[in-house]
Design a protein around this motif. Structure first.
Motif, PDB file in Angstrom:
ATOM      1  N   PRO A  69       0.802  -1.224   0.000  1.00  0.00           N
ATOM      2  CA  PRO A  69       0.000   0.000   0.000  1.00  0.00           C
ATOM      3  C   PRO A  69       0.837   1.276   0.000  1.00  0.00           C
ATOM      4  CG  PRO A  69       0.053  -0.940   2.186  1.00  0.00           C
ATOM      5  CD  PRO A  69       0.782  -1.900   1.288  1.00  0.00           C
ATOM      6  N   CYS A  70       2.140   1.143   0.291  1.00  0.00           N
ATOM      7  CA  CYS A  70       3.028   2.299   0.364  1.00  0.00           C
ATOM      8  C   CYS A  70       4.470   1.801   0.300  1.00  0.00           C
ATOM      9  CB  CYS A  70       2.805   3.070   1.670  1.00  0.00           C
ATOM     10  SG  CYS A  70       3.110   2.071   3.147  1.00  0.00           S
ATOM     11  N   ASP A  71       5.420   2.724   0.203  1.00  0.00           N
ATOM     12  CA  ASP A  71       6.822   2.339   0.331  1.00  0.00           C
ATOM     13  C   ASP A  71       7.021   1.892   1.776  1.00  0.00           C
ATOM     14  OD1 ASP A  71       7.056   3.282  -2.232  1.00  0.00           O
ATOM     15  OD2 ASP A  71       8.273   5.025  -1.724  1.00  0.00           O
ATOM     16  N   CYS A  72       7.561   0.690   1.972  1.00  0.00           N
ATOM     17  CA  CYS A  72       7.650   0.164   3.331  1.00  0.00           C
ATOM     18  C   CYS A  72       8.724  -0.908   3.439  1.00  0.00           C
ATOM     19  CB  CYS A  72       6.306  -0.399   3.773  1.00  0.00           C
ATOM     20  SG  CYS A  72       5.657  -1.712   2.732  1.00  0.00           S
ATOM     21  N   VAL A  73       8.929  -1.349   4.681  1.00  0.00           N
ATOM     22  CA  VAL A  73       9.847  -2.446   4.975  1.00  0.00           C
ATOM     23  C   VAL A  73       9.012  -3.582   5.554  1.00  0.00           C
ATOM     24  CG1 VAL A  73      11.824  -3.206   6.346  1.00  0.00           C
ATOM     25  CG2 VAL A  73      11.760  -0.869   5.431  1.00  0.00           C
ATOM     26  N   VAL A  74       9.127  -4.770   4.982  1.00  0.00           N
ATOM     27  CA  VAL A  74       8.400  -5.946   5.462  1.00  0.00           C
ATOM     28  C   VAL A  74       9.026  -6.369   6.790  1.00  0.00           C
ATOM     29  CG1 VAL A  74       7.854  -8.367   5.006  1.00  0.00           C
ATOM     30  CG2 VAL A  74       7.820  -6.697   3.136  1.00  0.00           C
ATOM     31  N   GLU A  75       8.216  -6.463   7.830  1.00  0.00           N
ATOM     32  CA  GLU A  75       8.712  -6.900   9.134  1.00  0.00           C
ATOM     33  C   GLU A  75       8.474  -8.391   9.357  1.00  0.00           C
ATOM     34  OE1 GLU A  75       6.956  -4.147  11.976  1.00  0.00           O
ATOM     35  OE2 GLU A  75       8.849  -3.042  11.953  1.00  0.00           O
ATOM     36  N   GLU A  76       7.326  -8.886   8.882  1.00  0.00           N
ATOM     37  CA  GLU A  76       7.006 -10.290   9.121  1.00  0.00           C
ATOM     38  C   GLU A  76       5.936 -10.749   8.147  1.00  0.00           C
ATOM     39  OE1 GLU A  76       5.646 -13.097  12.907  1.00  0.00           O
ATOM     40  OE2 GLU A  76       5.493 -10.921  13.077  1.00  0.00           O
ATOM     41  N   TYR A  98       4.216  -4.629   8.330  1.00  0.00           N
ATOM     42  CA  TYR A  98       5.236  -3.760   7.739  1.00  0.00           C
ATOM     43  C   TYR A  98       5.313  -2.461   8.516  1.00  0.00           C
ATOM     44  CZ  TYR A  98       1.404  -1.016   5.684  1.00  0.00           C
ATOM     45  OH  TYR A  98       0.302  -0.227   5.516  1.00  0.00           O
ATOM     46  N   ARG A  99       6.373  -1.720   8.204  1.00  0.00           N
ATOM     47  CA  ARG A  99       6.503  -0.350   8.723  1.00  0.00           C
ATOM     48  C   ARG A  99       6.838   0.536   7.537  1.00  0.00           C
ATOM     49  NH1 ARG A  99      12.090   0.290   8.958  1.00  0.00           N
ATOM     50  NH2 ARG A  99      13.173  -1.636   9.458  1.00  0.00           N
ATOM     51  N   GLU A 100       6.279   1.720   7.568  1.00  0.00           N
ATOM     52  CA  GLU A 100       6.524   2.643   6.465  1.00  0.00           C
ATOM     53  C   GLU A 100       7.978   3.088   6.471  1.00  0.00           C
ATOM     54  OE1 GLU A 100       3.651   5.704   5.651  1.00  0.00           O
ATOM     55  OE2 GLU A 100       2.090   4.541   6.671  1.00  0.00           O
ATOM     56  N   GLY A 101       8.455   3.334   5.257  1.00  0.00           N
ATOM     57  CA  GLY A 101       9.824   3.808   5.193  1.00  0.00           C
ATOM     58  C   GLY A 101      10.539   3.420   3.968  1.00  0.00           C
TER      59      GLY A 101
END
Length: 143
Positions: free
Chosen positions: A115-122, A140-143
């Motif tokens: 849904p956005c630029d992000c980093v997959v956490e799990e 995820y977390r945005e970033g």
């Protein structure tokens, strides 16, 4: 059992005609019960029966973060085909619109996109898992 699965189980139990439900897995046990009023019959007190946790008590079990959820009921796939590399792995940066996974429904593969630029956490689901509408698939977390 994930928190999402617990909440879904609780919701289904609440809507069912069941009065008790016990689920036991390897290192996890959950027991649910409903108070049922019986007309013209006194309620007997039961000693030693666990109660359903309050929402406040459940707060400790809630997963923190932002999630990509299943937009429909179907089968989860992390890769485009068996034996292929998964679309994403924890720690991977993705761009808005990148494919994260697939959900197959009625012989149709549905791409689930970032849904956005992000980093997959799990990645919370496993290949072949049946997923429910609204179930958390990827944190995820945005970033």
């Amino acid at each position: 059992m994930t928190n999402q699965e617990i909440y879904e189980l609780m919701a289904r139990f609440d809507q069912s005609g069941l009065t008790t439900l016990k689920v036991t897995r390897k290192d996890f046990s959950l027991e649910l019960g409903k108070n049922v009023a019986v007309a013209a019959a006194p309620m007997a007190s039961v000693v030693g029966v666990s109660t359903i946790p309050t929402p406040e008590a459940m707060a400790d079990l809630v997963e923190e973060g932002t999630f990509v959820t299943a937009p429909l009921v179907g089968t989860f796939y992390a890769a485009s085909a068996p034996g292929e590399e998964p679309y994403v792995k924890p720690g991977q940066k993705v761009q808005k619109g990148d494919v994260l996974c697939l959900v197959e429904a009625m012989k149709t593969m549905n791409e689930i996109k970032a849904p956005c630029d992000c980093v997959v956490e799990e990645v919370l689901a496993q290949d072949g898992d049946l997923v429910s509408y609204g179930q958390n698939l990827i944190r995820y977390r945005e970033g």
